[in-house]
Scaffold this motif. Sequence first.
Motif, mmCIF file in Angstrom:
data_model
loop_
_atom_site.group_PDB
_atom_site.id
_atom_site.type_symbol
_atom_site.label_atom_id
_atom_site.label_comp_id
_atom_site.label_asym_id
_atom_site.label_seq_id
_atom_site.Cartn_x
_atom_site.Cartn_y
_atom_site.Cartn_z
ATOM 1 N N ARG A 160 0.847 -1.208 0.000
ATOM 2 C CA ARG A 160 0.000 0.000 0.000
ATOM 3 C C ARG A 160 0.877 1.252 0.000
ATOM 4 N NH1 ARG A 160 -2.982 -1.266 5.164
ATOM 5 N NH2 ARG A 160 -4.075 0.684 4.842
ATOM 6 N N ALA A 164 1.029 4.006 -2.954
ATOM 7 C CA ALA A 164 0.824 5.437 -2.666
ATOM 8 C C ALA A 164 1.988 6.266 -3.229
ATOM 9 C CB ALA A 164 0.673 5.654 -1.163
ATOM 10 N N ALA A 175 -2.075 10.831 -2.094
ATOM 11 C CA ALA A 175 -2.295 9.386 -1.954
ATOM 12 C C ALA A 175 -1.558 8.929 -0.710
ATOM 13 C CB ALA A 175 -1.775 8.653 -3.187
ATOM 14 N N ASP A 179 -5.237 5.149 2.829
ATOM 15 C CA ASP A 179 -6.413 5.263 1.939
ATOM 16 C C ASP A 179 -6.307 4.341 0.721
ATOM 17 O OD1 ASP A 179 -7.433 7.225 3.617
ATOM 18 O OD2 ASP A 179 -6.325 8.794 2.563
ATOM 19 N N VAL A 180 -5.309 3.454 0.752
ATOM 20 C CA VAL A 180 -5.164 2.497 -0.357
ATOM 21 C C VAL A 180 -5.640 1.127 0.138
ATOM 22 C CG1 VAL A 180 -3.521 1.303 -1.862
ATOM 23 C CG2 VAL A 180 -3.174 3.731 -1.324
ATOM 24 N N HIS A 300 -8.992 12.396 -9.698
ATOM 25 C CA HIS A 300 -8.655 12.336 -8.278
ATOM 26 C C HIS A 300 -7.799 13.528 -7.853
ATOM 27 C CE1 HIS A 300 -6.763 10.954 -4.539
ATOM 28 N NE2 HIS A 300 -7.883 10.281 -4.378
ATOM 29 N N TYR A 310 -10.536 6.258 -6.826
ATOM 30 C CA TYR A 310 -9.603 5.991 -7.922
ATOM 31 C C TYR A 310 -9.279 4.488 -7.931
ATOM 32 C CZ TYR A 310 -5.206 6.310 -10.577
ATOM 33 O OH TYR A 310 -4.187 6.150 -11.498
ATOM 34 N N LEU A 328 -8.026 3.673 -4.280
ATOM 35 C CA LEU A 328 -7.649 4.840 -3.475
ATOM 36 C C LEU A 328 -8.964 5.543 -3.149
ATOM 37 C CD1 LEU A 328 -5.434 6.790 -2.445
ATOM 38 C CD2 LEU A 328 -5.358 7.780 -4.732
ATOM 39 N N HIS A 329 -9.281 5.604 -1.852
ATOM 40 C CA HIS A 329 -10.638 6.034 -1.471
ATOM 41 C C HIS A 329 -10.588 7.203 -0.495
ATOM 42 C CE1 HIS A 329 -9.841 4.100 2.368
ATOM 43 N NE2 HIS A 329 -9.378 3.060 1.693
ATOM 44 N N ARG A 334 -13.216 4.491 4.652
ATOM 45 C CA ARG A 334 -12.189 3.503 5.023
ATOM 46 C C ARG A 334 -12.783 2.333 5.811
ATOM 47 N NH1 ARG A 334 -8.190 6.404 8.304
ATOM 48 N NH2 ARG A 334 -7.750 7.458 6.344
#
Length: 470
Positions: A160, A164, A175, A179-180, A300, A310, A328-329, A334
Amino acid sequence: MEVAVRLDRTGGLTGQIYRQLRDAVLDGRLRRDEALPSSRELAEQLKVSRNTVMTAYERLVAEGYLTGRAGAGTFVSALSLTGPAAPQPPSGPLLPRAVWPTMPVPADFGTAPEFDFRVGAPDARLFPHVAWRRLLTNQFRPSALGTGLPVEPAGHLGLRTAIAHHLRRARTSEAHPQDVLVTCGAQQALDLIGRVLLEPGDTAAIEEPGYAPPRLVWETQGIRVAGVPVDEHGLIVDALPANARLVYVTPSHQYPTGVALSLRRRMELLAWAQRNDAAIVEDDYDSEFRYTEQQLEPLHSLDRSGRVLYVGSFSKVLLPTLRLGFLLHPPSLRHALHAAKFLTDWHTSLPIQAAMAEFVEQGMFAQHLRRVRRVYRQRHERIMAALAGPLSPYLAAVPSAAGLHLSARVRPGAADGLDRARAAGVGVTTFPEIAAAPPDPPSIVFGYGLIDVGRIDEGLAVLQRHLDAG
Ligand SMILES: Cc1ncc(COP(=O)(O)O)c(C=O)c1O
């Protein structure tokens, strides 16, 4: 032969033709080796565009119900060929929900045409086999395997973090590893997004023509899916239904047309999402392959309101069978996404994630990208040059500067030559079976993930011969 197909207004024409022919094969009204009418004949009989029929035939061929024989036409396959993938009309005490019996189950990628311009796969020969053998061997040492107990649903932290970093360098300014979420391909990200963001009965908007899997997966979740047309600037934002809770787009390289969403449309889409309190799903599936200096910022990056999810994938840059992708949020999703991922499959295979983390961290990913980009650029340029030159009287290239496929509109009068070229093994496809209304004018797609430059030249020469012959 006459085929009993009746069209009504209950759905897409291609889908109706596909379903009726499929059922006729399954219940024996169309028998093994029986010839189907040509796409032109059936189109005339049904008073629909030829492309509509061709798209239905293609899907039936891809699923094994029909077989195309070079120069001879289209025939009913031996049903055993379809194997377990053939959807049998269900019977028995337990029946699936109504949405399932007609869901496609591709048996495999089908037989390779002589000139393999199929879309959707990268060149497996370019996969860094030696490096991956070493990386995976390392992961199966007892010390690397650890306790064997499940790990964090969001995924391997090293991967992750590497994703990022990669995104911050290559795509978007914001990023963070937390959040990944690592997923089983882009497809799982789409599934999780539907589960977490939408209620049954909500509307999701997708591009049309467009990528079929989001439509299919969201339909199984009871979500209504609305197709929104695409022009040379990408998705037409003004055509979005006001009640859409979510908009799915492929802005870097629209699938399948290949156009990029213009900056103006990007800004319009972001403003639209804010006005309508909607989410945007940005599927950036093949933007690592970009053949021009000009780079449009991902949605994004442009987003200031936290509405963009994304979605990325390693399917095109490495191999689809790795089943590795990521999402990617916004931080607000989360917890729900981690819970949904955990409930769905706990987490993505840890040894594969850890190997990928090392592959990225040790610089091998960047090196691999540089190498394959050169190869695909050459293939892209070769097809573009032919479309701008000898093929231009017959096909109009759609401007496209990225990815592993490009599309072209078929000019009036060129359809017969194109049909003959396809029968002679030039494996271009018409837009897949995805659009309720088929594209007008008809369009074809050249994939170049699977075909060498030398074979591209030969295939294009065959195509040209057939087109020249009229
Ligand atoms: C538009 C689009 N999105 C995403 C993907 C990748 O999907 P996945 O990561 O599930 O293999 C593809 C691959 O063909 C694609 O065409």
